[in-house]
Design a protein around this motif. Structure first.
Motif, PDB file in Angstrom:
ATOM      1  N   VAL A  10      17.222   7.495  -7.422  1.00 23.07           N
ATOM      2  CA  VAL A  10      16.333   6.733  -5.954  1.00 23.07           C
ATOM      3  C   VAL A  10      17.202   6.364  -5.242  1.00 23.07           C
ATOM      4  O   VAL A  10      17.160   6.168  -3.906  1.00 23.07           O
ATOM      5  N   CYS A  11      18.460   6.608  -5.043  1.00 22.48           N
ATOM      6  CA  CYS A  11      19.975   5.455  -4.363  1.00 22.48           C
ATOM      7  C   CYS A  11      20.289   6.983  -3.581  1.00 22.48           C
ATOM      8  O   CYS A  11      20.587   6.759  -2.559  1.00 22.48           O
ATOM      9  N   HIS A  12      20.527   8.073  -4.226  1.00 25.02           N
ATOM     10  CA  HIS A  12      20.442   9.339  -3.646  1.00 25.02           C
ATOM     11  C   HIS A  12      19.475   9.450  -2.381  1.00 25.02           C
ATOM     12  O   HIS A  12      20.233   9.710  -0.834  1.00 25.02           O
ATOM     13  N   TYR A  13      18.332   9.753  -2.964  1.00 28.72           N
ATOM     14  CA  TYR A  13      17.746   9.703  -2.153  1.00 28.72           C
ATOM     15  C   TYR A  13      16.921   8.926  -1.243  1.00 28.72           C
ATOM     16  O   TYR A  13      17.180   9.173   0.605  1.00 28.72           O
ATOM     17  N   ALA A  14      17.206   8.007  -1.136  1.00 29.90           N
ATOM     18  CA  ALA A  14      17.561   6.487  -0.048  1.00 29.90           C
ATOM     19  C   ALA A  14      18.618   6.631   1.127  1.00 29.90           C
ATOM     20  O   ALA A  14      18.408   6.827   2.056  1.00 29.90           O
ATOM     21  N   PHE A  33       9.094   7.888 -11.273  1.00 30.68           N
ATOM     22  CA  PHE A  33       8.142   7.184 -12.190  1.00 30.68           C
ATOM     23  C   PHE A  33       8.369   7.740 -13.255  1.00 30.68           C
ATOM     24  O   PHE A  33       8.420   9.062 -13.754  1.00 30.68           O
ATOM     25  N   GLY A  34       8.766   7.878 -14.853  1.00 28.93           N
ATOM     26  CA  GLY A  34       9.069   7.915 -16.042  1.00 28.93           C
ATOM     27  C   GLY A  34       9.113   6.965 -16.803  1.00 28.93           C
ATOM     28  O   GLY A  34       9.982   5.784 -16.404  1.00 28.93           O
ATOM     29  N   ASN A  35       9.748   7.366 -18.110  1.00 26.32           N
ATOM     30  CA  ASN A  35       9.270   6.079 -19.351  1.00 26.32           C
ATOM     31  C   ASN A  35       9.038   4.856 -19.120  1.00 26.32           C
ATOM     32  O   ASN A  35       8.999   3.698 -19.206  1.00 26.32           O
ATOM     33  N   GLU A  36       7.446   5.456 -18.080  1.00 27.61           N
ATOM     34  CA  GLU A  36       6.853   4.302 -18.375  1.00 27.61           C
ATOM     35  C   GLU A  36       7.345   2.992 -16.931  1.00 27.61           C
ATOM     36  O   GLU A  36       6.990   2.171 -17.481  1.00 27.61           O
ATOM     37  N   VAL A  37       8.373   3.375 -16.547  1.00 32.05           N
ATOM     38  CA  VAL A  37       8.435   2.472 -15.482  1.00 32.05           C
ATOM     39  C   VAL A  37       9.014   3.466 -14.176  1.00 32.05           C
ATOM     40  O   VAL A  37       8.878   4.223 -14.207  1.00 32.05           O
ATOM     41  N   ILE A  38       8.414   2.584 -13.492  1.00 39.05           N
ATOM     42  CA  ILE A  38       8.644   2.757 -11.922  1.00 39.05           C
ATOM     43  C   ILE A  38      10.274   2.057 -11.196  1.00 39.05           C
ATOM     44  O   ILE A  38      10.625   0.798 -11.531  1.00 39.05           O
ATOM     45  N   VAL A  39      11.000   3.262 -10.905  1.00 40.69           N
ATOM     46  CA  VAL A  39      12.699   2.549 -10.227  1.00 40.69           C
ATOM     47  C   VAL A  39      11.880   2.699  -8.530  1.00 40.69           C
ATOM     48  O   VAL A  39      11.378   3.912  -8.566  1.00 40.69           O
ATOM     49  N   ILE A  40      12.389   1.441  -8.156  1.00 44.20           N
ATOM     50  CA  ILE A  40      11.590   1.382  -6.374  1.00 44.20           C
ATOM     51  C   ILE A  40      13.488   0.837  -6.340  1.00 44.20           C
ATOM     52  O   ILE A  40      13.533   0.082  -6.028  1.00 44.20           O
ATOM     53  N   THR A  41      13.375   1.727  -4.560  1.00 47.62           N
ATOM     54  CA  THR A  41      13.780   0.269  -3.873  1.00 47.62           C
ATOM     55  C   THR A  41      13.840  -0.875  -3.359  1.00 47.62           C
ATOM     56  O   THR A  41      12.642  -1.215  -3.300  1.00 47.62           O
ATOM     57  N   PRO A  42      14.681  -1.647  -3.821  1.00 51.45           N
ATOM     58  CA  PRO A  42      14.743  -3.076  -2.902  1.00 51.45           C
ATOM     59  C   PRO A  42      14.260  -3.664  -1.950  1.00 51.45           C
ATOM     60  O   PRO A  42      14.411  -2.534  -0.473  1.00 51.45           O
ATOM     61  N   THR A  43      13.640  -4.429  -1.226  1.00 50.15           N
ATOM     62  CA  THR A  43      13.223  -4.727  -0.231  1.00 50.15           C
ATOM     63  C   THR A  43      14.257  -5.184   0.577  1.00 50.15           C
ATOM     64  O   THR A  43      15.210  -6.116   0.330  1.00 50.15           O
ATOM     65  N   SER A  44      13.993  -4.788   2.267  1.00 51.49           N
ATOM     66  CA  SER A  44      15.637  -5.074   2.718  1.00 51.49           C
ATOM     67  C   SER A  44      16.568  -5.632   2.392  1.00 51.49           C
ATOM     68  O   SER A  44      17.285  -6.359   2.868  1.00 51.49           O
ATOM     69  N   VAL A  45      17.419  -4.443   1.537  1.00 48.41           N
ATOM     70  CA  VAL A  45      18.793  -4.259   1.915  1.00 48.41           C
ATOM     71  C   VAL A  45      19.148  -3.033   2.505  1.00 48.41           C
ATOM     72  O   VAL A  45      18.533  -1.821   2.548  1.00 48.41           O
ATOM     73  N   ALA A  46      20.247  -3.087   3.616  1.00 47.90           N
ATOM     74  CA  ALA A  46      20.674  -1.920   4.439  1.00 47.90           C
ATOM     75  C   ALA A  46      21.551  -0.857   3.195  1.00 47.90           C
ATOM     76  O   ALA A  46      21.936  -0.439   2.073  1.00 47.90           O
ATOM     77  N   THR A  49      24.774   0.127   2.589  1.00 44.64           N
ATOM     78  CA  THR A  49      25.973  -0.083   1.482  1.00 44.64           C
ATOM     79  C   THR A  49      24.884  -0.178   0.248  1.00 44.64           C
ATOM     80  O   THR A  49      25.222  -0.790  -0.683  1.00 44.64           O
ATOM     81  N   ILE A  50      23.704  -0.135   0.043  1.00 38.51           N
ATOM     82  CA  ILE A  50      22.934  -0.367  -1.305  1.00 38.51           C
ATOM     83  C   ILE A  50      23.316   1.280  -2.686  1.00 38.51           C
ATOM     84  O   ILE A  50      24.399   2.091  -2.245  1.00 38.51           O
ATOM     85  N   THR A  51      23.572   0.414  -3.410  1.00 39.29           N
ATOM     86  CA  THR A  51      23.947   1.123  -4.695  1.00 39.29           C
ATOM     87  C   THR A  51      22.802   1.528  -5.618  1.00 39.29           C
ATOM     88  O   THR A  51      22.309   0.819  -5.624  1.00 39.29           O
ATOM     89  N   PRO A  52      23.085   1.872  -6.690  1.00 36.76           N
ATOM     90  CA  PRO A  52      22.309   2.574  -7.423  1.00 36.76           C
ATOM     91  C   PRO A  52      21.968   0.847  -8.378  1.00 36.76           C
ATOM     92  O   PRO A  52      20.633   0.569  -8.590  1.00 36.76           O
ATOM     93  N   LYS A  68      17.935  -7.409  -9.110  1.00 38.89           N
ATOM     94  CA  LYS A  68      18.996  -8.443  -8.330  1.00 38.89           C
ATOM     95  C   LYS A  68      17.796  -8.454  -7.238  1.00 38.89           C
ATOM     96  O   LYS A  68      17.946  -9.872  -6.577  1.00 38.89           O
ATOM     97  N   HIS A  69      17.557  -8.082  -6.390  1.00 40.78           N
ATOM     98  CA  HIS A  69      16.900  -7.781  -5.265  1.00 40.78           C
ATOM     99  C   HIS A  69      14.542  -7.997  -5.920  1.00 40.78           C
ATOM    100  O   HIS A  69      14.321  -7.379  -7.034  1.00 40.78           O
ATOM    101  N   ALA A  70      13.891  -8.620  -4.799  1.00 40.12           N
ATOM    102  CA  ALA A  70      12.951  -7.954  -4.832  1.00 40.12           C
ATOM    103  C   ALA A  70      12.644  -6.461  -4.652  1.00 40.12           C
ATOM    104  O   ALA A  70      13.501  -5.623  -3.993  1.00 40.12           O
ATOM    105  N   PRO A  71      11.593  -6.067  -5.140  1.00 37.84           N
ATOM    106  CA  PRO A  71      10.976  -4.625  -4.845  1.00 37.84           C
ATOM    107  C   PRO A  71      10.415  -4.209  -3.220  1.00 37.84           C
ATOM    108  O   PRO A  71      10.133  -5.515  -3.603  1.00 37.84           O
ATOM    109  N   SER A  72      10.280  -3.112  -3.255  1.00 35.87           N
ATOM    110  CA  SER A  72       9.819  -3.073  -1.485  1.00 35.87           C
ATOM    111  C   SER A  72       8.446  -3.139  -1.794  1.00 35.87           C
ATOM    112  O   SER A  72       7.843  -4.016  -2.808  1.00 35.87           O
ATOM    113  N   SER A  73       8.361  -4.076  -0.404  1.00 40.10           N
ATOM    114  CA  SER A  73       6.629  -4.624  -0.756  1.00 40.10           C
ATOM    115  C   SER A  73       6.217  -4.032  -0.777  1.00 40.10           C
ATOM    116  O   SER A  73       4.471  -4.399  -0.955  1.00 40.10           O
TER     117      SER A  73
END
Ligand SMILES: [Zn+2]
Length: 204
Positions: A10-14, A33-46, A49-52, A68-73
């Motif tokens: 997700v980080c790579h494609y972001a 979506f996988g392993n019954e979870v959603i991995v999503i980009t955080p809200t309002s992080v540049a 400098t974003i990391t996995p 450590k951040h809120a998920p995307s709105s």
């Protein structure tokens, strides 16, 4: 794929989508979506400098499992599409300018180029307007995506789906490219979409 690998992807494609100008500022978001979870980009992080570790792991009901951040709105939109279209494993949402301009016109991008058929499923439909941040944004998009891999969100942006992020990303690129070429062609004069017979032949 482990959750750690999902975060890396997700980080790579972001970062890649930002470098390609599919995302401006901190707009746009994507998820896996996988392993019954959603991995999503955080809200309002540049994105520069974003990391996995900045990625957010949520349950489909929005419960935060890691991050450590809120998920995307727009997490509700992502969750609604995964719920309604179980074959979808990856979603990219952009405000890429040429395609979003068609969304502002509340227009469909007609099937004007051959590669739109294999990569996008044909023309690019328009999902009805829904408020940002809502489940309805996802349910309207899922309707538009019934036989397509990408759609426009009225007065908002674009959406591309796939069974992998690599495919969803390629579709986002073709969506913006098609919109750009269509805009130039409209400026040149009358556009001529591919006729139904030829579209049917290409779909096999
Ligand atoms: Zn948006």
């Amino acid at each position: 794929m482990t959750i750690e690998q999902m975060k890396q992807e997700v980080c790579h494609y972001a970062k890649q989508s930002y470098a390609e100008k599919l995302f401006a500022g901190t707009s746009g978001n994507l998820s896996l979506f996988g392993n019954e979870v959603i991995v999503i980009t955080p809200t309002s992080v540049a994105y520069e400098t974003i990391t996995p570790d900045d990625m957010v792991v949520i349950k489909p009901d929005g419960t935060i499992l890691e991050g450590k951040h809120a998920p995307s709105s727009e997490w509700r939109m992502h969750a609604a599409i995964y719920r309604l279209k179980p074959e979808v494993r990856a979603i990219i949402h952009t405000h890429s300018p040429y395609a979003t301009a068609f969304a502002v016109n509340n227009a469909v991008i007609p099937a004007i180029m051959i590669e739109m058929v294999p990569f996008l499923g044909g023309d690019v439909p328009l999902a009805a307007f829904a408020l940002p941040g809502t489940d309805a944004l996802g349910t309207e998009a899922a309707k538009a995506l019934s036989d397509r891999y990408a759609c426009l969100l009225a007065n908002h942006g674009t959406l591309a789906i796939g069974d992998t992020l690599a495919r969803a990303h390629t579709r986002s690129i073709y969506l913006e490219d098609s919109a750009k070429i269509c805009s130039i062609a409209i400026g040149n004069g009358t556009i001529k979409p591919i006729n139904q017979e030829h579209l049917a032949a290409m779909r096999g």
